[in-house]
Design a protein around this motif. Structure first.
Motif, PDB file in Angstrom:
ATOM      1  N   ARG A   1       8.782  53.583  82.687  1.00 44.19           N
ATOM      2  CA  ARG A   1       8.114  54.107  81.329  1.00 44.19           C
ATOM      3  C   ARG A   1       7.155  55.111  81.423  1.00 44.19           C
ATOM      4  N   ASN A   2       6.430  55.263  82.415  1.00 47.90           N
ATOM      5  CA  ASN A   2       5.359  56.138  82.557  1.00 47.90           C
ATOM      6  C   ASN A   2       5.660  57.288  83.600  1.00 47.90           C
TER       7      ASN A   2
ATOM      8  N   PRO B   1      12.467  56.250  81.555  1.00 49.73           N
ATOM      9  CA  PRO B   1      13.400  55.032  81.415  1.00 49.73           C
ATOM     10  C   PRO B   1      14.957  55.374  81.416  1.00 49.73           C
TER      11      PRO B   1
ATOM     12  N   SER C   1      -2.482  59.476  77.013  1.00 52.80           N
ATOM     13  CA  SER C   1      -3.240  58.853  77.944  1.00 52.80           C
ATOM     14  C   SER C   1      -4.330  58.051  77.434  1.00 52.80           C
TER      15      SER C   1
ATOM     16  N   LYS D   1      -0.533  54.102  81.104  1.00 58.32           N
ATOM     17  CA  LYS D   1      -0.396  53.540  79.665  1.00 58.32           C
ATOM     18  C   LYS D   1       0.462  54.862  78.773  1.00 58.32           C
ATOM     19  N   THR D   2       0.731  55.832  79.569  1.00 55.85           N
ATOM     20  CA  THR D   2       1.612  56.927  79.035  1.00 55.85           C
ATOM     21  C   THR D   2       2.935  56.721  78.922  1.00 55.85           C
ATOM     22  N   ASP D   3       3.559  56.768  77.674  1.00 55.85           N
ATOM     23  CA  ASP D   3       4.715  56.561  77.386  1.00 55.85           C
ATOM     24  C   ASP D   3       5.663  57.438  77.458  1.00 55.85           C
ATOM     25  N   SER D   4       6.787  57.944  78.254  1.00 58.28           N
ATOM     26  CA  SER D   4       7.303  59.018  78.205  1.00 58.28           C
ATOM     27  C   SER D   4       8.319  59.148  77.037  1.00 58.28           C
ATOM     28  N   PHE D   5       8.651  58.192  76.363  1.00 63.40           N
ATOM     29  CA  PHE D   5       9.634  58.332  75.547  1.00 63.40           C
ATOM     30  C   PHE D   5       8.809  58.923  74.214  1.00 63.40           C
ATOM     31  N   LEU D   6       7.256  58.613  74.110  1.00 58.83           N
ATOM     32  CA  LEU D   6       6.602  59.104  73.111  1.00 58.83           C
ATOM     33  C   LEU D   6       6.256  60.435  73.467  1.00 58.83           C
TER      34      LEU D   6
ATOM     35  N   PRO E   1      12.825  61.784  80.087  1.00 63.29           N
ATOM     36  CA  PRO E   1      11.808  60.443  80.181  1.00 63.29           C
ATOM     37  C   PRO E   1      12.452  59.389  81.383  1.00 63.29           C
TER      38      PRO E   1
END
Length: 477
Positions: A445-446, A436, A475, A415-420, A434
């Motif tokens: 995404r992760n 994506p 996370s 559930k970790t968003d690499s953009f965030l 990131p």
């Protein structure tokens, strides 16, 4: 156990360590296996026992082996042995791209000296042979004929050196065939323009270097993303299925230490891929920019080595091992080489001569010594950075362990968003790449790409710890 092909009497302990590490990573040597004795390796390689001991101590410090009383050195069971980032499950057709803004922000951050570039695929300046390059640039100024335009195909002496190096790698390419370009991306653009037309479908890897995606988009072509295994490279099964299902006109692939995964396609898969594309009359653009950055005893073969029908167009540059500022790339073309030359002459008159001459002189005088040092230093640095990531990131994180190249591909908790993560990292003056941005579909995404070309100083270690804390926090959310 003859694990090195080199007969160099001055073989250093790093080379022995590199070869053994490669065998451990490939599972030729498995957890619990006993390593050859110090005396055995010493006699086989004609080096001192102390040299072999240094190699074993290096591997022990890096967690690959351990010393056991009365048993010698044993391969350790590593907690990440069976855990590698996952591979995409299926092929994806991409009709539109939405990554330019994110890539632009990433590139803008490169100009900020306060931001630590943990996402780049460039070696740190201290690793590059800047002194040798400066010396050859001065020599080039004296050699260059600055009153005439140069051959639009490129400097003849440079093409001669590239032809010679190509023959060392098992590929016969004549000086008259080689085309010099303004970097590797220019070479890619030229090949795409000649081998395809607007609207054509091009097969690429997934994940893939974002520069390839951007070039294809700008030229008005479409892409089909073929899954890449983070260890073994592009899935030949998925490629074959795609070739039977879609009207693919060309493919672009980075088989040796692929960016961003660091994967290495086996010789068997390379041959199968070339044969498959020949049977379908699909030209291959091979990006071999990382091929010289290998960490085991021999350079991996290129696809061009298996090309009997002039179907492979190999592109490369020395931006990753000499200087990204040279902007000198090249093409070892296939059967449509004359068309590439014609397109080239329509689009430009000539390239600057001084960088080409400087590179030619460098290849004659300094390349072999400096590339060995670079490979040794990068191998040691990548190993240390990977250990730091495993220590400071959550246990559920998976990290590739490449046999060459410059980058790690990291799978974060689901559930970790690499953009965030990127946004949070910038607040701490850290830049990452990131996941994506390495897909036209917004996949991964992760995931993230992390650099192995940044020297692991205490400052960098602290930034990796900070990144680990940010991942822990995201996370949990």
């Amino acid at each position: 156990m003859n694990f090195l092909t080199s007969t160099d009497k001055n073989l250093k302990y790093e080379a022995i360590a590199i070869a053994l590490k490669s065998m451990i990573e490939s599972k030729t040597l498995k957890a619990g296996d006993k390593l050859p004795s110090l005396r055995t390796i010493s006699q086989e390689k004609k080096v001192s026992i102390s040299t072999v001991l240094l190699a074993y101590e290096l591997l022990e410090n890096q967690g690959y082996i351990e010393s056991r009383p009365k048993s010698g050195y044993i391969v350790r069971a590593r907690k990440d042995d069976l855990k590698t980032p996952t591979m995409p499950k299926k092929t994806k057709l991409v009709s539109s791209f939405g990554i330019d803004e994110r890539i632009s922000s990433l590139i803008d951050s490169l100009q900020n000296p306060d931001i630590l570039q943990l996402g780049t695929a460039i070696p740190e300046k201290e690793y590059l042979p800047i002194a040798s390059l400066h010396k050859n640039l001065k020599r080039a100024i004296l050699i260059a004929d600055s009153h005439n335009y140069q051959d639009s195909q490129g400097n003849s002496e440079l093409r001669k050196q590239l032809s010679l190096r190509s023959s060392f790698q098992g590929t016969t390419t004549y000086e008259s065939q080689i085309i010099i370009t303004n970097g590797c991306q220019d070479a890619l653009n030229l090949c795409i323009k000649v081998l395809t037309k607007p609207g054509d479908l091009i097969a690429i890897e997934s994940p893939v270097y974002f520069g390839i995606l951007q070039n294809i988009q700008r030229l008005g072509r479409k892409v089909l993303e073929i899954p890449v295994d983070p260890i073994h490279g592009m899935s030949i099964r998925h490629l074959e299925e795609a070739l039977n299902q879609y009207p693919i006109q060309c493919m672009v692939i980075n088989p040796n230490f692929q960016n961003p995964t660091g994967s290495l396609l086996s010789d068997e898969d390379k041959k199968a891929l070339v044969d498959l594309c020949v049977s379908k009359n699909i030209p291959i653009i091979e990006d071999d920019i990382y091929g010289d950055l290998y960490f085991n005893s021999t350079r991996p073969l290129s696809l061009k080595s298996f090309d009997k029908k002039e179907n492979v167009y190999k592109i490369s540059s020395y931006s990753k091992i000499i200087s990204p500022d040279l902007r000198v790339g090249w093409i070892l073309p296939g059967k449509r080489g004359p068309e590439l030359l014609k397109e080239l002459k329509l689009s430009r008159l000539a390239l600057p001569s001084i960088p080409q001459i400087a590179l030619s002189e460098y290849l004659k005088t300094s390349f072999e010594k400096n590339i060995k040092t670079l490979r040794r230093d990068l191998f040691s640095n990548l190993t240390r950075i990977r250990e730091s990531v495993l220590k400071n990131f959550p246990e559920s994180v998976s990290v590739t362990n490449p046999q060459g190249g410059l980058v790690f591909w990291i799978e974060l908790p689901q559930k970790t968003d690499s953009f965030l993560l990127q946004n949070e990292a910038w607040k701490h003056n850290i830049s990452i790449a990131p996941g994506p941005i390495f897909s036209g579909t917004g996949n991964f995404r992760n995931f993230l790409r992390l650099s192995g070309g940044i020297r692991l100083t205490s400052k960098v270690e602290e930034k990796i710890k900070t990144l680990g804390k940010l991942i822990h926090g995201l996370s949990k959310k």
